[in-house]
Design an enzyme around this catalytic site. Structure first.
Site, PDB file in Angstrom:
ATOM      1  N   CYS A  32       8.661 158.166 -71.985  1.00 56.02           N
ATOM      2  CA  CYS A  32       7.527 157.238 -72.051  1.00 56.02           C
ATOM      3  C   CYS A  32       6.699 157.260 -70.772  1.00 56.02           C
ATOM      4  O   CYS A  32       6.814 156.374 -69.911  1.00 56.02           O
ATOM      5  CB  CYS A  32       7.947 155.817 -72.368  1.00 56.02           C
ATOM      6  SG  CYS A  32       6.484 154.852 -72.825  1.00 56.02           S
ATOM      7  N   CYS A  71       1.894 156.303 -77.408  1.00 54.96           N
ATOM      8  CA  CYS A  71       2.204 155.488 -76.244  1.00 54.96           C
ATOM      9  C   CYS A  71       1.400 154.198 -76.338  1.00 54.96           C
ATOM     10  O   CYS A  71       0.218 154.187 -76.017  1.00 54.96           O
ATOM     11  CB  CYS A  71       1.845 156.281 -74.985  1.00 54.96           C
ATOM     12  SG  CYS A  71       2.424 155.476 -73.495  1.00 54.96           S
TER      13      CYS A  71
HETATM   14  C1  LIG Z   1      11.258 151.378 -70.311  1.00 55.64           C
HETATM   15  C2  LIG Z   1      11.059 152.325 -71.477  1.00 55.64           C
HETATM   16  C3  LIG Z   1       9.938 152.180 -72.284  1.00 55.64           C
HETATM   17  C4  LIG Z   1       9.735 153.029 -73.371  1.00 55.64           C
HETATM   18  N1  LIG Z   1       8.638 152.818 -74.157  1.00 55.64           N
HETATM   19  C5  LIG Z   1       8.458 153.591 -75.261  1.00 55.64           C
HETATM   20  C6  LIG Z   1       7.378 153.311 -76.157  1.00 55.64           C
HETATM   21  O1  LIG Z   1       6.607 152.367 -75.961  1.00 55.64           O
HETATM   22  N2  LIG Z   1       7.235 154.102 -77.244  1.00 55.64           N
HETATM   23  C7  LIG Z   1       8.091 155.128 -77.497  1.00 55.64           C
HETATM   24  O2  LIG Z   1       7.913 155.781 -78.530  1.00 55.64           O
HETATM   25  N3  LIG Z   1       9.113 155.428 -76.659  1.00 55.64           N
HETATM   26  C8  LIG Z   1       9.322 154.686 -75.553  1.00 55.64           C
HETATM   27  N4  LIG Z   1      10.393 154.943 -74.711  1.00 55.64           N
HETATM   28  C9  LIG Z   1      11.142 156.211 -74.854  1.00 55.64           C
HETATM   29  C10 LIG Z   1      12.206 156.221 -75.952  1.00 55.64           C
HETATM   30  O3  LIG Z   1      13.089 155.136 -75.814  1.00 55.64           O
HETATM   31  C11 LIG Z   1      12.960 157.542 -75.876  1.00 55.64           C
HETATM   32  O4  LIG Z   1      12.040 158.598 -75.859  1.00 55.64           O
HETATM   33  C12 LIG Z   1      13.906 157.719 -77.064  1.00 55.64           C
HETATM   34  O5  LIG Z   1      14.906 156.734 -77.027  1.00 55.64           O
HETATM   35  C13 LIG Z   1      14.499 159.121 -77.067  1.00 55.64           C
HETATM   36  O6  LIG Z   1      15.523 159.248 -78.008  1.00 55.64           O
HETATM   37  P1  LIG Z   1      16.762 160.227 -77.712  1.00 55.64           P
HETATM   38  O7  LIG Z   1      17.628 160.158 -78.899  1.00 55.64           O
HETATM   39  O8  LIG Z   1      16.269 161.537 -77.249  1.00 55.64           O
HETATM   40  O9  LIG Z   1      17.488 159.575 -76.444  1.00 55.64           O
HETATM   41  P2  LIG Z   1      18.214 158.171 -76.342  1.00 55.64           P
HETATM   42  O10 LIG Z   1      17.674 157.224 -77.358  1.00 55.64           O
HETATM   43  O11 LIG Z   1      18.137 157.781 -74.912  1.00 55.64           O
HETATM   44  O12 LIG Z   1      19.719 158.471 -76.758  1.00 55.64           O
HETATM   45  C14 LIG Z   1      20.511 159.412 -76.079  1.00 55.64           C
HETATM   46  C15 LIG Z   1      21.978 159.130 -76.432  1.00 55.64           C
HETATM   47  O13 LIG Z   1      22.765 160.220 -75.933  1.00 55.64           O
HETATM   48  C16 LIG Z   1      23.962 159.697 -75.423  1.00 55.64           C
HETATM   49  N5  LIG Z   1      24.547 160.641 -74.477  1.00 55.64           N
HETATM   50  C17 LIG Z   1      24.160 160.895 -73.205  1.00 55.64           C
HETATM   51  N6  LIG Z   1      24.984 161.793 -72.644  1.00 55.64           N
HETATM   52  C18 LIG Z   1      25.896 162.128 -73.590  1.00 55.64           C
HETATM   53  C19 LIG Z   1      27.006 163.003 -73.586  1.00 55.64           C
HETATM   54  N7  LIG Z   1      27.375 163.701 -72.497  1.00 55.64           N
HETATM   55  N8  LIG Z   1      27.746 163.109 -74.727  1.00 55.64           N
HETATM   56  C20 LIG Z   1      27.401 162.398 -75.829  1.00 55.64           C
HETATM   57  N9  LIG Z   1      26.372 161.550 -75.875  1.00 55.64           N
HETATM   58  C21 LIG Z   1      25.615 161.418 -74.759  1.00 55.64           C
HETATM   59  C22 LIG Z   1      23.540 158.382 -74.787  1.00 55.64           C
HETATM   60  O14 LIG Z   1      24.632 157.501 -74.613  1.00 55.64           O
HETATM   61  C23 LIG Z   1      22.506 157.865 -75.777  1.00 55.64           C
HETATM   62  O15 LIG Z   1      23.086 157.015 -76.737  1.00 55.64           O
HETATM   63  C24 LIG Z   1      10.654 154.087 -73.633  1.00 55.64           C
HETATM   64  C25 LIG Z   1      11.787 154.226 -72.824  1.00 55.64           C
HETATM   65  C26 LIG Z   1      12.005 153.348 -71.760  1.00 55.64           C
HETATM   66  C27 LIG Z   1      13.238 153.510 -70.907  1.00 55.64           C
END
Ligand SMILES: Cc1cc2nc3c(=O)[nH]c(=O)nc-3n(C[C@H](O)[C@H](O)[C@H](O)COP(=O)(O)OP(=O)(O)OC[C@H]3O[C@@H](n4cnc5c(N)ncnc54)[C@H](O)[C@@H]3O)c2cc1C
Length: 414
Positions: free
Chosen positions: A162, A339
């Site tokens: 983000c 965003c």
């Molecule tokens: C403050 C903030 C504001 C945001 N605002 C927005 C917004 O307004 N709009 C938007 O669309 N997005 C926003 N985002 C971004 C969004 O939350 C992420 O892009 C999204 O969650 C990505 O999904 P993901 O599955 O890739 O990662 P995540 O949802 O972070 O999940 C990753 C998972 O992998 C697990 N993991 C890590 N390492 C390991 C390992 N070694 N083995 C097994 N599992 C593991 C973690 O525990 C976690 O559960 C924001 C994020 C933040 C922090």
């Protein structure tokens, strides 16, 4: 415990959970294991609102098991290595789990320790970050306790998840200070050259900054924090020469530097930058055809957001099922991300775009104008969409499309 599955998913955040749910919808008998060390699933996009006093942090967290679809095996554990030639992932404690197909969805790594002194002072001395569940409420506390002075907001080098979040909280704080007639010297620090990666939106955000009389400091990177002395140190590069500038603060909101998770970076799955190397359209690994990637941990050059995950989820599930069964259609991802920039407590500029910065709003109105309806979308509709549609593996109709707007800025009233 079973040690072999047709599909193994590493990470049960936005990407892993939604793909597991989508695959189960497409094939209810498919045996899927999801591996994650975390007890909770977090709706991170609302943490900005929590920091701005506009959302209850408790509503952003749910027990992991409750979020996963029925019939999926949850393996609580941390993956430490990939052995793609053996079709095996290795967990902490040396448990080995085999797969036919693998989806990597482990998110991005937050490098808090890359800023000297930061971890010692986070959560005290007016130093905070919306990038941690436990600290977002402290951001709101800092905003409310600010009685005037200097408020600093920092953004690290890209990529981060983000990219708009570092400035969203600045606007929410600035709006609060303005409404409460609190005099504030507000500054935004970024190593980059502009407020946003897509120039179309960056110019509009310059206008928002000047409306709040907030100063943008480009080419400047936070490198050290001295909490007790309430001083932040910035590295400035001028004509290739680096210098350090100390600035005293009353409030400091920090977004940590971010990188590809170490266990991915050090694995055969990584590209040169450490990310899971997938084709940017099919999301299939470029060297291991039985591996897919989704979300923040991949090499795709989109903005790392949950909005991107929403559109990547059907692509990964459809392409994986086509590969697994040898039949059915395939899909491609166009780089969509969104965003919602909270320009005040009550209005949002809804930036939507695809690969190469193509402006692709869902609605025909000029997206650079902050609107109340987008605030409702951000605060009420998008959390609903996330928990009840995307995390349940349901598809949402594609609404975004390329649209042209005049170069001149529309009315921008944050
Ligand atoms: C403050 C903030 C504001 C945001 N605002 C927005 C917004 O307004 N709009 C938007 O669309 N997005 C926003 N985002 C971004 C969004 O939350 C992420 O892009 C999204 O969650 C990505 O999904 P993901 O599955 O890739 O990662 P995540 O949802 O972070 O999940 C990753 C998972 O992998 C697990 N993991 C890590 N390492 C390991 C390992 N070694 N083995 C097994 N599992 C593991 C973690 O525990 C976690 O559960 C924001 C994020 C933040 C922090």
């Amino acid at each position: 415990m079973r040690t072999s599955f047709s599909v193994v998913i590493v990470g049960a955040g936005a990407g892993g959970t939604s793909v597991a749910a989508r695959l189960k919808r497409m094939s209810p008998t498919l045996d899927i294991a999801v591996i994650d060390p975390s007890e909770f699933h977090y709706y991170q996009p609302a943490w900005t609102l929590v920091g701005g006093g506009q959302y209850d942090s408790a509503k952003t967290r749910r027990p992991m098991r409750e979020c996963l679809p029925h019939g999926v095996e949850f393996i609580p554990g941390r993956v430490t290595a990939f052995e793609p030639d053996q079709n095996v992932v290795v967990l902490e404690g040396d448990t080995r789990i085999g797969y036919k197909y693998l989806v990597v969805a482990a998110g991005i790594q937050l490098d808090w320790d890359a800023i000297e002194g930061l971890t010692d002072t986070l959560g005290q001395n007016g130093v905070t970050s919306n990038y941690r569940f436990d600290l977002a409420p402290y951001t709101w506390q800092c905003v409310q306790q600010f009685k005037g002075g200097t408020a600093l907001f920092t953004q690290p080098p890209m990529p981060i998840k983000c990219a708009g979040a570092p400035q969203k909280i600045l606007y929410l704080a600035a709006d609060y200070f303005r409404k409460h007639r609190i005099a504030a010297d507000i500054r935004f620090f970024t190593p980059g050259p502009s407020m946003f990666g897509v120039p179309f939106y960056a110019k509009a955000l310059d206008r928002v900054m000047s409306d709040y009389q907030a100063k943008a400091c480009f080419g400047q990177k936070l490198v050290r924090v001295d909490g007790p002395a309430k001083t932040a140190y910035f590295e400035i590069t001028t004509d290739g020469v680096k210098s350090i500038q100390p600035i005293e603060f009353d409030l400091l909101h920090v977004v940590p530097p971010q990188s590809a998770p170490r266990f991915i970076r050090e694995s055969p799955l990584a590209d040169a930058g450490g990310w899971v190397e997938v084709d940017k359209a099919t999301l299939r690994h470029t060297r291991f055809p039985n591996i897919f990637g989704i979300g923040d941990c991949t090499s795709t050059p989109n903005s790392k957001t949950a909005a991107a995950v929403k559109n990547q989820m059907p692509v990964v599930a459809t392409n994986l099922m086509a590969a697994l069964t040898g039949q059915g259609q395939t899909m491609t991802y166009d780089g969509y991300a969104s965003c919602p920039l909270t320009t005040s407590a009550g209005k949002v500029m809804l930036a939507e775009f695809c690969y190469d910065g193509a402006v692709t709003p869902s609605f025909p109105m000029d997206p650079r104008s902050p609107r109340k309806i987008y605030w409702w979308l951000k605060r009420s509709f998008l959390p609903y969409l996330y928990w009840n549609i995307v995390m349940k593996g349901k598809r949402w109709p594609r609404t975004h499309k390329r649209r042209d707007f005049p170069e001149a800025l529309p009315s921008i009233k944050p």
